[in-house]
Write an enzyme that holds these catalytic residues in place. Structure first.
Site, short mmCIF file in Angstrom:
data_model
loop_
_atom_site.label_atom_id
_atom_site.label_comp_id
_atom_site.label_asym_id
_atom_site.label_seq_id
_atom_site.Cartn_x
_atom_site.Cartn_y
_atom_site.Cartn_z
N HIS A 18 0.84 -1.21 0.00
CA HIS A 18 0.00 0.00 0.00
C HIS A 18 0.88 1.26 0.00
O HIS A 18 0.62 2.22 -0.74
CB HIS A 18 -0.86 0.06 1.27
CG HIS A 18 -1.95 -0.95 1.39
ND1 HIS A 18 -2.12 -1.73 2.51
CD2 HIS A 18 -2.96 -1.30 0.55
CE1 HIS A 18 -3.19 -2.50 2.36
NE2 HIS A 18 -3.71 -2.27 1.18
N LYS A 42 -14.92 -8.34 4.56
CA LYS A 42 -13.73 -8.79 5.32
C LYS A 42 -13.98 -8.61 6.81
O LYS A 42 -14.58 -7.61 7.21
CB LYS A 42 -12.50 -7.97 4.90
CG LYS A 42 -12.10 -8.20 3.45
CD LYS A 42 -10.88 -7.35 3.08
CE LYS A 42 -10.44 -7.61 1.65
NZ LYS A 42 -9.36 -6.70 1.22
N ARG A 95 -1.62 -6.03 -8.07
CA ARG A 95 -0.56 -7.01 -7.83
C ARG A 95 -0.53 -8.10 -8.89
O ARG A 95 0.50 -8.70 -9.12
CB ARG A 95 -0.77 -7.67 -6.45
CG ARG A 95 -0.53 -6.74 -5.29
CD ARG A 95 -1.19 -7.26 -4.04
NE ARG A 95 -2.65 -7.20 -4.14
CZ ARG A 95 -3.48 -7.46 -3.15
NH1 ARG A 95 -3.00 -7.83 -1.99
NH2 ARG A 95 -4.78 -7.36 -3.31
N SER A 132 -2.88 -7.41 3.28
CA SER A 132 -3.24 -7.22 4.70
C SER A 132 -3.72 -8.53 5.31
O SER A 132 -3.45 -8.80 6.49
CB SER A 132 -4.36 -6.17 4.83
OG SER A 132 -3.94 -4.93 4.34
N1 COD Z 1 0.71 -3.87 -3.65
C1 COD Z 1 -0.02 -3.01 -4.40
N2 COD Z 1 -1.34 -2.77 -4.20
C2 COD Z 1 -1.92 -3.43 -3.19
C3 COD Z 1 -1.23 -4.34 -2.35
C4 COD Z 1 0.16 -4.55 -2.63
N3 COD Z 1 0.90 -5.41 -1.93
N4 COD Z 1 -2.10 -4.83 -1.44
C5 COD Z 1 -3.29 -4.28 -1.71
N5 COD Z 1 -3.20 -3.45 -2.76
C6 COD Z 1 -4.23 -2.65 -3.37
C7 COD Z 1 -5.50 -3.45 -3.65
O1 COD Z 1 -5.44 -4.07 -4.91
C8 COD Z 1 -6.53 -2.35 -3.61
O2 COD Z 1 -6.53 -1.62 -4.83
C9 COD Z 1 -6.00 -1.39 -2.55
O3 COD Z 1 -4.61 -1.67 -2.44
C10 COD Z 1 -6.67 -1.57 -1.20
O4 COD Z 1 -6.50 -2.90 -0.75
P1 COD Z 1 -7.18 -3.34 0.62
O5 COD Z 1 -7.07 -4.81 0.73
O6 COD Z 1 -6.66 -2.52 1.74
O7 COD Z 1 -8.70 -2.87 0.44
P2 COD Z 1 -9.93 -3.62 -0.24
O8 COD Z 1 -9.49 -4.45 -1.39
O9 COD Z 1 -10.68 -4.30 0.88
O10 COD Z 1 -10.77 -2.40 -0.86
C11 COD Z 1 -11.69 -1.67 -0.08
C12 COD Z 1 -12.46 -0.70 -1.01
C13 COD Z 1 -13.50 0.00 -0.19
C14 COD Z 1 -11.51 0.31 -1.59
C15 COD Z 1 -13.12 -1.52 -2.15
O11 COD Z 1 -13.91 -2.52 -1.58
C16 COD Z 1 -13.95 -0.64 -3.08
O12 COD Z 1 -13.44 0.05 -3.95
N6 COD Z 1 -15.27 -0.65 -2.85
C17 COD Z 1 -16.22 0.12 -3.67
C18 COD Z 1 -17.28 0.69 -2.79
C19 COD Z 1 -18.29 1.32 -3.69
O13 COD Z 1 -18.40 2.54 -3.74
N7 COD Z 1 -19.02 0.45 -4.44
C20 COD Z 1 -19.97 0.88 -5.45
C21 COD Z 1 -19.40 1.14 -6.82
S1 COD Z 1 -18.15 0.06 -7.38
#
Ligand code: COD
Length: 163
Positions: A18, A42, A95, A132
């Site tokens: 992140h 989650k 990723r 995470s």
């Molecule tokens: N390297 C690079 N990127 C990474 C890594 C890594 N090691 N780990 C995670 N990421 C990226 C993920 O691909 C993601 O883009 C971002 O970081 C966040 O990851 P997480 O795991 O912290 O969060 P998520 O995947 O649980 O996302 C939560 C969100 C709320 C952002 C997601 O669920 C979302 O966009 N929801 C949409 C809500 C909404 O408005 N919906 C209606 C229209 S779509």
């Protein structure tokens, strides 16, 4: 015109992957909002406020500049936040093809809802295996999480466990 980008995530907790994406976004956009959002799919480890505090510490420790701010959102659609703050771009870290498949439909819906574009950024390959959920699992089983998370997170979780 100043370009505002939102980097959303659960960040439960923030990882080095992140942080890498936030750092890259900070070099492209005039203002970056790191937005902590509850993901109902989650089960949470940390309260939202604690995630915000840890991200704030991690980005300051990493020397990420002041045009990056950290906040949270629980009021509805992600794009509602973007419209509220005048952000035209969402940044998502990619990723693997699995992330592309997961993120692409959301990117299209977010564009249709509010003309918010999604930019995909690749982390350094050394962070591409980090998530995470992996960190939560290793921490829960008493393992060393320091290779995967900023020092602020490793210190916090290790203190919580009483290491
Ligand atoms: N390297 C690079 N990127 C990474 C890594 C890594 N090691 N780990 C995670 N990421 C990226 C993920 O691909 C993601 O883009 C971002 O970081 C966040 O990851 P997480 O795991 O912290 O969060 P998520 O995947 O649980 O996302 C939560 C969100 C709320 C952002 C997601 O669920 C979302 O966009 N929801 C949409 C809500 C909404 O408005 N919906 C209606 C229209 S779509």
């Amino acid at each position: 015109m100043s370009r505002i980008a939102v980097v959303p995530g659960s960040f439960d907790p923030i990882t080095l992957g992140h942080l890498d994406v936030i750092d890259r976004a900070s070099r492209i956009f005039d203002e970056v909002h790191v937005l902590v959002v509850h993901n109902p799919d989650k089960s949470a480890l940390l309260p939202i406020a604690q995630r915000v505090t840890l991200i704030d510490r991690a980005i300051r420790e990493a020397g990420i500049p002041d045009h990056v701010l950290v906040t949270s959102w629980s009021m509805g659609l992600l794009v509602d936040y973007c419209v509220d703050v005048g952000a035209s771009v969402l940044v998502k870290g990619i990723r693997s093809q699995i992330d592309v498949a997961y993120e692409t439909p959301m990117a299209i819906v977010n564009r249709n809802l509010a003309e918010v574009e999604t930019v995909f950024l690749l982390p350094d390959p050394s962070h591409a295996h980090v998530s995470s959920s992996l960190v939560r699992q290793v921490a829960g089983l008493g393992g060393d999480i320091s290779p995967y998370v900023p020092a602020a997170v490793a210190d916090y979780l290790q203190n919580q466990r009483g290491d």
